[in-house]
Design an enzyme around this catalytic site. Sequence first.
Site, mmCIF file in Angstrom:
data_model
loop_
_atom_site.group_PDB
_atom_site.id
_atom_site.type_symbol
_atom_site.label_atom_id
_atom_site.label_comp_id
_atom_site.label_asym_id
_atom_site.label_seq_id
_atom_site.Cartn_x
_atom_site.Cartn_y
_atom_site.Cartn_z
ATOM 1 N N LYS A 61 0.830 -1.200 0.000
ATOM 2 C CA LYS A 61 0.000 0.000 0.000
ATOM 3 C C LYS A 61 0.868 1.255 0.000
ATOM 4 O O LYS A 61 1.960 1.273 0.597
ATOM 5 C CB LYS A 61 -0.908 -0.045 1.237
ATOM 6 C CG LYS A 61 -2.007 0.999 1.300
ATOM 7 C CD LYS A 61 -2.891 0.704 2.505
ATOM 8 C CE LYS A 61 -4.024 1.693 2.668
ATOM 9 N NZ LYS A 61 -4.918 1.335 3.800
ATOM 10 N N SER A 137 -9.713 1.425 2.893
ATOM 11 C CA SER A 137 -8.863 2.351 2.167
ATOM 12 C C SER A 137 -7.806 1.661 1.301
ATOM 13 O O SER A 137 -7.173 2.302 0.464
ATOM 14 C CB SER A 137 -8.159 3.284 3.157
ATOM 15 O OG SER A 137 -7.280 2.554 4.008
ATOM 16 N N SER A 161 -10.136 -1.464 6.511
ATOM 17 C CA SER A 161 -9.494 -1.138 5.238
ATOM 18 C C SER A 161 -8.792 -2.287 4.537
ATOM 19 O O SER A 161 -8.357 -2.135 3.397
ATOM 20 C CB SER A 161 -8.498 0.010 5.436
ATOM 21 O OG SER A 161 -9.187 1.199 5.727
#
Length: 429
Positions: A61, A137, A161
């Site tokens: 990420k 997210s 997330s």
Amino acid sequence: MPSVRDRLESVLSRLDARAAEERVFTKLYHAPARAAADAADARRAAGLSLGPLDGVIVSIKDLFDVQGEPTLAGSAILREAAPAERDAPVVARLRRAGAVIVGKTNMSEFAFSGIGINPHHGTPGNAADPARVPGGSSSGAGVSVGEGTSEIAIGTDTGGSVRIPASLNGVVGFKPTTGRVPTEGAYPLSWSLDSIGPLARSVAECAAADAVMAGLEPQALDAMPVAGLRIGVPRGLLFTETEDVVAQGFEEALSRLSAAGARIVEHGIDDLLAAMNDATAAAPLVAIEAAAVHADMHEPHAARYDRNVLARIRRGAGVSAAAYLRLTETRRRLIAAMDRRLAPLDVLVLPATATTAPPIAALEADDEAFMRANLLMLRNTTWGNLFDLTGVSLPMPGLPRPAGLMLMKRNGHDRALLEVAAGMEPLLV
């Protein structure tokens, strides 16, 4: 069996072909990934292995530090930030385990949304339907595994997330107990709630990545038999506003587990959820701590924030230190109460998300619709972070669009949860 380099080149070819429209990845590591792939192939030829992640194509990420480059965390503001001095510990551990890190994946700005829309880097289309949201997210993480441009993706989970994009993209996503994996070198959203977890096609792959990131020796999972499992279902607040297709998929999953010999009982937790809601009435814990993280930045650079992210940060900015401390103490007591409540069960199950992925276009232009969808998308997962549980989302079978079956277990029982999930996994295909 194809070489690691061949698998990597297939992924890079796909990504390079769509470079002008790329929204799943924010950065690719062509040369380092090729070097890591060649090293993995050389070890394989010599009969050597660094473990289950050796030669596995992994994405990370866009909030993890990589030495020599700024950490953007999905923002435009941090493009001018100083480059990271060293890799985040989880990145270093993945490299030592032989993982081939192909690139950084897109995300909601500063990890503060369960939808996955990003106005700065574009919004990755859902792996099952590009017109729909990816979930956030860890948006690019979920899509990259779902579309096959990474074999394992590393995300963070502060309110869902990892589990939300896993649910919406039809893959497995694991949230460990907070503190199991070091968060140093990951741009924070909430110090109390942040955790780092993997997304993959299988529970076994998630377990291997989790072990490496936690600094443990990876071991094969002993799948727990489903027969005799004590499975609780918390019907009530977490089952309202559930989309029909998700409800149908959940009941089908329960039927399969029951047919395999699991003992399924209703197990209420609404009183504890209500107590936590009362404790966070002034502002969510994540908003209070995010306001502290962004204290020197969110007003001077307000125009450069995603407006929906800025609104949530501002909500936490006015909470006093005394109120924050009272909240943390109340939360500590409620965590202990939830631990006692879940003790009679092997696992608690519910839909990971109340809905499947909504269309991107419907939420990008309408802030009120975005906020409503975001609250509902986060509802079933966030309480697991607030009560510091460990959780995993498994794809539910036979749905027209993906949605996940979420398993939750007591604080610190991470390995046991993965063993339960591994036992259930074959029944849900």
